[in-house]
Write an enzyme that holds these catalytic residues in place. Structure first.
Site, PDB file in Angstrom:
ATOM      1  N   ASN A   1       1.255  -0.913  -0.112  1.00 19.25           N
ATOM      2  CA  ASN A   1      -0.306  -0.017  -0.169  1.00 19.25           C
ATOM      3  C   ASN A   1       0.840   1.322  -0.139  1.00 19.25           C
ATOM      4  OD1 ASN A   1      -1.419   1.995   0.745  1.00 19.25           O
ATOM      5  ND2 ASN A   1      -2.715   0.441   1.832  1.00 19.25           N
TER       6      ASN A   1
ATOM      7  N   ASP B   1       0.095   4.656  -0.234  1.00 14.54           N
ATOM      8  CA  ASP B   1      -1.116   5.742  -0.227  1.00 14.54           C
ATOM      9  C   ASP B   1       0.636   6.786   0.769  1.00 14.54           C
ATOM     10  OD1 ASP B   1      -3.029   4.575  -0.738  1.00 14.54           O
ATOM     11  OD2 ASP B   1      -3.505   4.373   1.688  1.00 14.54           O
ATOM     12  N   HIS B   2       1.090   6.106   1.385  1.00 18.03           N
ATOM     13  CA  HIS B   2       1.683   7.608   2.547  1.00 18.03           C
ATOM     14  C   HIS B   2       3.212   7.510   1.494  1.00 18.03           C
ATOM     15  CE1 HIS B   2      -0.848   6.624   5.267  1.00 18.03           C
ATOM     16  NE2 HIS B   2      -0.958   5.854   5.544  1.00 18.03           N
TER      17      HIS B   2
ATOM     18  N   ARG C   1       4.149  18.613   0.363  1.00 20.03           N
ATOM     19  CA  ARG C   1       4.214  19.890  -0.036  1.00 20.03           C
ATOM     20  C   ARG C   1       3.490  20.483  -1.054  1.00 20.03           C
ATOM     21  NH1 ARG C   1       9.489  22.153   0.106  1.00 20.03           N
ATOM     22  NH2 ARG C   1       9.621  21.452   2.785  1.00 20.03           N
TER      23      ARG C   1
ATOM     24  N   HIS D   1      -5.184   3.518  -1.608  1.00 19.80           N
ATOM     25  CA  HIS D   1      -6.357   4.336  -1.504  1.00 19.80           C
ATOM     26  C   HIS D   1      -7.337   5.296  -1.964  1.00 19.80           C
ATOM     27  CE1 HIS D   1      -9.878   4.222   2.569  1.00 19.80           C
ATOM     28  NE2 HIS D   1     -10.493   4.039   1.437  1.00 19.80           N
TER      29      HIS D   1
ATOM     30  N   ARG E   1      -9.654   8.166  -1.219  1.00 16.92           N
ATOM     31  CA  ARG E   1     -10.227   8.252  -0.087  1.00 16.92           C
ATOM     32  C   ARG E   1     -11.348   9.489  -0.625  1.00 16.92           C
ATOM     33  NH1 ARG E   1      -8.495   6.465   5.643  1.00 16.92           N
ATOM     34  NH2 ARG E   1     -10.376   7.938   6.006  1.00 16.92           N
TER      35      ARG E   1
ATOM     36  N   ARG F   1      -7.038  13.360   0.561  1.00 18.34           N
ATOM     37  CA  ARG F   1      -5.619  13.265   1.477  1.00 18.34           C
ATOM     38  C   ARG F   1      -4.809  12.616   0.766  1.00 18.34           C
ATOM     39  NH1 ARG F   1      -7.051  10.565   6.867  1.00 18.34           N
ATOM     40  NH2 ARG F   1      -9.085  10.764   6.369  1.00 18.34           N
ATOM     41  N   HIS F   2      -4.378  11.863   0.419  1.00 22.63           N
ATOM     42  CA  HIS F   2      -2.713  11.839  -0.395  1.00 22.63           C
ATOM     43  C   HIS F   2      -3.571  10.810  -1.565  1.00 22.63           C
ATOM     44  CE1 HIS F   2      -5.369   7.391   0.973  1.00 22.63           C
ATOM     45  NE2 HIS F   2      -4.878   8.134   2.433  1.00 22.63           N
TER      46      HIS F   2
ATOM     47  N   GLU G   1      -8.677   0.342  -2.546  1.00 25.80           N
ATOM     48  CA  GLU G   1      -9.543   0.029  -2.057  1.00 25.80           C
ATOM     49  C   GLU G   1     -10.116   1.442  -1.617  1.00 25.80           C
ATOM     50  OE1 GLU G   1      -7.090   0.845   1.215  1.00 25.80           O
ATOM     51  OE2 GLU G   1      -5.622  -1.346   1.606  1.00 25.80           O
TER      52      GLU G   1
ATOM     53  N   THR H   1      -6.932   6.542  10.069  1.00 27.33           N
ATOM     54  CA  THR H   1      -6.587   5.738   8.896  1.00 27.33           C
ATOM     55  C   THR H   1      -8.130   4.798   9.212  1.00 27.33           C
ATOM     56  OG1 THR H   1      -5.315   3.869   8.322  1.00 27.33           O
ATOM     57  CG2 THR H   1      -5.380   3.859  10.582  1.00 27.33           C
ATOM     58  N   THR H   2      -8.562   3.663   8.212  1.00 27.33           N
ATOM     59  CA  THR H   2      -9.624   3.064   8.215  1.00 27.33           C
ATOM     60  C   THR H   2      -9.756   2.772   9.603  1.00 27.33           C
ATOM     61  OG1 THR H   2      -9.185   2.467   6.045  1.00 27.33           O
ATOM     62  CG2 THR H   2     -11.317   1.466   6.788  1.00 27.33           C
TER      63      THR H   2
ATOM     64  N   GLU I   1     -11.304  -9.147   3.107  1.00 31.00           N
ATOM     65  CA  GLU I   1      -9.359  -9.060   3.705  1.00 31.00           C
ATOM     66  C   GLU I   1      -9.753  -9.236   5.162  1.00 31.00           C
ATOM     67  OE1 GLU I   1      -7.464  -6.416   1.673  1.00 31.00           O
ATOM     68  OE2 GLU I   1      -6.140  -5.736   3.798  1.00 31.00           O
TER      69      GLU I   1
ATOM     70  N   HIS J   1      -3.317  -4.796   7.512  1.00 27.39           N
ATOM     71  CA  HIS J   1      -3.829  -3.397   8.637  1.00 27.39           C
ATOM     72  C   HIS J   1      -2.619  -3.531   9.855  1.00 27.39           C
ATOM     73  CE1 HIS J   1      -5.666   0.634  10.684  1.00 27.39           C
ATOM     74  NE2 HIS J   1      -5.361   0.396   9.607  1.00 27.39           N
TER      75      HIS J   1
ATOM     76  N   GLY K   1       1.049  -1.405   4.667  1.00 32.13           N
ATOM     77  CA  GLY K   1       1.554   0.472   3.866  1.00 32.13           C
ATOM     78  C   GLY K   1       2.334   0.781   5.096  1.00 32.13           C
ATOM     79  N   HIS K   2       1.608   1.545   5.952  1.00 33.78           N
ATOM     80  CA  HIS K   2       2.898   2.437   6.124  1.00 33.78           C
ATOM     81  C   HIS K   2       4.127   1.458   6.975  1.00 33.78           C
ATOM     82  CE1 HIS K   2       3.689   4.465  10.603  1.00 33.78           C
ATOM     83  NE2 HIS K   2       2.805   5.037   9.877  1.00 33.78           N
TER      84      HIS K   2
HETATM   85  N1  PXP Z   1      -5.875  -2.971   4.015  1.00 30.12           N
HETATM   86  C1  PXP Z   1      -6.798  -2.522   3.825  1.00 30.12           C
HETATM   87  C2  PXP Z   1      -7.720  -2.345   3.886  1.00 30.12           C
HETATM   88  C3  PXP Z   1      -6.518  -0.968   4.584  1.00 30.12           C
HETATM   89  O1  PXP Z   1      -7.367   0.226   4.573  1.00 30.12           O
HETATM   90  C4  PXP Z   1      -4.963  -0.717   4.712  1.00 30.12           C
HETATM   91  C5  PXP Z   1      -4.762   1.135   5.554  1.00 30.12           C
HETATM   92  O2  PXP Z   1      -5.142   1.755   4.195  1.00 30.12           O
HETATM   93  C6  PXP Z   1      -4.349  -1.797   4.824  1.00 30.12           C
HETATM   94  C7  PXP Z   1      -4.210  -2.279   4.591  1.00 30.12           C
HETATM   95  C8  PXP Z   1      -2.674  -0.915   4.761  1.00 30.12           C
HETATM   96  O3  PXP Z   1      -2.515  -0.701   6.566  1.00 30.12           O
HETATM   97  P1  PXP Z   1      -1.254  -0.309   6.432  1.00 30.12           P
HETATM   98  O4  PXP Z   1      -0.905   0.634   6.380  1.00 30.12           O
HETATM   99  O5  PXP Z   1      -1.843  -0.464   8.332  1.00 30.12           O
HETATM  100  O6  PXP Z   1      -0.393  -1.503   7.241  1.00 30.12           O
END
Ligand code: PXP
Length: 246
Positions: A7, A9-10, A18, A50, A52, A56-57, A77, A107-108, A158, A197, A219-220
């Protein structure tokens, strides 16, 4: 072997920190497509983003560009809203994972309540399937939610691993057991079983003995580690953890 969807997103979160008001500036960085390619070069089996409601990202443009450049598979997502659904049907990702979405959350937070929202979800599943998109639902590891997903014709679930990731260590075994029971049940129902997650380089090992996983979406933790060792290496390290012992 458990597949890894990264993931990213970040990566977009950092860009937006920025360049939120200057999306077309020539010096915009980090580049989301470069991030996706780095993950794929390292061996990730998929890219997850994702989109959203508040953008936001990840932005719409990111998703369209990723669709053209991702060579593994693109997992989108999204919350079940008419606007995002129309976008998904234009993008045509390989997979959609339906998630709950609350504007104020960082976050979700919880899983999607498929039982309560079955009517609203039915048409969405049909439309995504008509577009050739596989449908997953991000749910708490609970049998009634799994039944509801199967009843709606979802292809996959999931399982939300947030509670597992956040409990104090003494309660972890209970959460692993809860995930294993749910994963087995979903698999018996013919659903593909994914998880995600809060998974990281330390806690992911505890889930490896569960034999039902198809894919983890992480992701994170990977993006955080990439600050120190680079994205390709961070993805490779996670893939090594997921590979079965030889
Ligand atoms: N799966 C889903 C459905 C999510 O919403 C997220 C967070 O966006 C993730 C996986 C990834 O989670 P994490 O960033 O905590 O690894």
């Amino acid at each position: 072997m458990i597949k890894l969807g990264v993931n990213i997103d970040h990566v977009a979160t950092l860009r937006q920190a920025r360049y939120v008001d200057m999306p077309d500036a020539p010096n915009v960085e980090p580049d989301i497509l470069a991030a996706a390619s780095a993950c794929e070069r390292a061996g990730a089996q998929g890219i997850t983003v994702h989109l959203r409601a508040d953008r936001r990202h990840i932005r719409d443009r990111d998703v369209f560009r990723l669709r053209r450049s991702v060579i593994t598979k693109l997992n989108l997502e999204m919350g079940n809203t008419p606007e995002i659904l129309e976008t998904a049907l234009q993008v045509l990702p390989d997979d959609v994972c339906l998630v709950p979405e609350n504007r104020k959350e960082v976050t979700t937070e919880g899983g999607l309540d498929v039982v309560r929202n079955a009517n609203a979800l039915r048409r969405t599943v049909e439309r995504l399937h008509a577009g050739g998109i596989r449908v997953s639902m991000f749910i708490e590891p609970a049998p009634e939610q799994i039944d509801a997903c199967a009843g709606l014709g979802a292809d996959a679930v999931e399982l939300h691993t947030g509670r597992f990731a956040n409990v104090m260590p003494e309660f972890r075994v209970d959460e692993v057991a809860r995930l294993e029971t749910a994963a087995r049940y979903a698999s018996e129902k013919g659903l593909v079983v994914n998880a995600g997650h809060g998974l990281n380089y330390a806690n992911v090992r505890l889930l490896l003995p569960i034999p039902y996983w198809n894919e983890f979406n992480i992701g994170h933790s990977i993006v955080s580690r990439s600050i120190f060792i680079g994205l390709e290496s961070a993805v490779r390290e996670m893939l090594q953890l997921l590979a079965p012992p030889s």
